[in-house]
Design an enzyme around this catalytic site. Structure first.
Site: not given
Length: 382
Positions: A89, A157, A212, A237, A338, A368, A370
């Site tokens: 990420c 995750q 939203r 996300s 994301h 954060c 992986g």
């Protein structure tokens, strides 16, 4: 030591899954931000030294060194190379680090750092799914060393997000309130035009499609991702399609092309911890960055921490004591999406523009990643 300066930063809108950017080829999505940067800055395209792009799950339309492909798809000089980075990420945040390091080392003068992800076409973990026919269900299967060290524990995750919520005593209702605030901030930012300068419309999409109008009542209706858990889609996300890019240059390039720097890279570092917990690394990485830089967290006027799941920034806020009022002030990944490999420079683009809008001096970004990793970048607005 030589400095690395940010001259420009741009991003596409975040297209929701199956939304307005869903059918755009990854090369064309990345090409759009690259062409935008080149067109509005007085540097001949063959004077660029390198293009460093983040991307995850580099298969299909994202395969074959997508950084180089995006540059060529933009109709830009054949002479300029490109390389693709995967730090999960944090891939495009790492791209910024690599670009800045090359400039500070005196190796390059003009580098684009960015990232691209087409999550409608290439969903998360597509590379692992593609490997299943070969007998590999995940990256760790078959590794005797991994199993000897970490056991047969699932690396997920979603598990990590739940573990964090449990350890830091963060309730589902608290996470939903955080998620609602993310949407509220994003919708306000769009209404007030805060993103107008940073977004380059594409394919008829003028602005982010993902925020939203939701409510606590609507979020409470969603089933948890795991039985008995408190993590739901509402506090996670959003998958989306997007690209982002930043132009970094040396002091010599500033003079050569008569450019005005908007910020400088004040600090960059990356740390890691337990990969099973995976998403907690921003906490020690932030402490490490402050120690290495000699700065204090209270010196930071704004912070962007990726909202992979609500529990991630909420635990970070609890541990650091940094005010939520100065964190992700225009919403985060829960509301704005994301796009994996593009998120790092997407967040930094927003951070730069918000520092300029508010007159802040320092901004910190962390996320954060992986493998239990976390990049930290501090930029100073000039």
């Amino acid at each position: 030591m030589a400095e690395a300066y940010i001259v420009d930063a741009v991003r596409t809108p975040t297209g929701r899954r199956k939304g307005g950017l869903a059918d755009v080829h990854g090369a064309d999505l990345g090409a759009h931000v690259l062409k935008t940067l080149v067109d509005r800055n007085a540097i001949p395209d063959n004077d660029y030294d390198d293009v460093v792009f983040g991307c995850v799950d580099t298969i299909g339309p994202l395969a074959g060194d997508i950084a180089r492909t995006c540059w060529l798809a933009a109709g830009l000089s054949d002479e300029v190379p490109g390389t693709t980075v995967d730090r999960q990420c944090g891939s495009s945040q790492q791209a910024v680090h690599f670009a800045a390091q090359a400039i500070m080392a005196g190796v390059n003068d003009v580098v684009v750092a960015g990232g691209v992800q087409t999550m409608t076409q290439i969903p998360i973990s597509s590379a692992m799914l593609a490997a299943e026919p070969l007998g590999f269900s995940d990256p760790f299967s078959g590794s005797q060393g991994w199993v000897a060290r970490y056991g047969d524990v699932p690396v997920s995750q979603f598990n990590s997000a739940q573990m964090i919520a449990d350890k830091w005593n963060i309730s589902r209702e608290e996470m939903e309130a955080f998620a609602l605030e993310s949407h509220t901030r994003a919708l306000r930012a769009i209404e007030e035009g805060r993103f107008d300068r940073e977004v380059a419309p594409l394919n008829g999409v003028e602005m982010d499609e993902t925020p939203r109008n939701t409510s606590m009542e609507k979020m409470a209706e969603l089933a948890p991702l795991a039985e008995g858990g408190t993590i739901t889609a509402a506090v996670s996300s959003q998958t989306c399609d997007a690209a982002s890019a930043m132009l970094l240059v040396s002091e010599e390039a500033l003079k050569r092309y008569n450019l005005t720097p908007r910020a400088r890279i004040a600090h960059m570092s990356v740390r890691a911890e337990d990969p099973i917990w995976m998403l907690t690394a921003p906490i020690p990485a932030t402490a490490y960055a402050m120690k290495r830089s000699g700065m204090r967290l209270e010196d930071m006027d704004l912070v962007e921490i990726n909202e992979a799941f609500a529990s991630v920034p909420m635990a970070w806020l609890k541990e650091t004591g940094y005010p939520h009022e100065k964190t992700n002030v225009n919403g985060g990944a829960i509301s704005l999406g994301h796009p994996l490999g593009a998120t790092g420079t997407k967040l930094m683009t927003t951070l730069l523009h918000e520092l300029e809008r508010t007159g802040g001096r320092y901004g910190l970004q962390t996320m954060c990643e992986g493998g239990g990793q976390a990049n930290v970048t501090v930029i100073e607005r000039l």
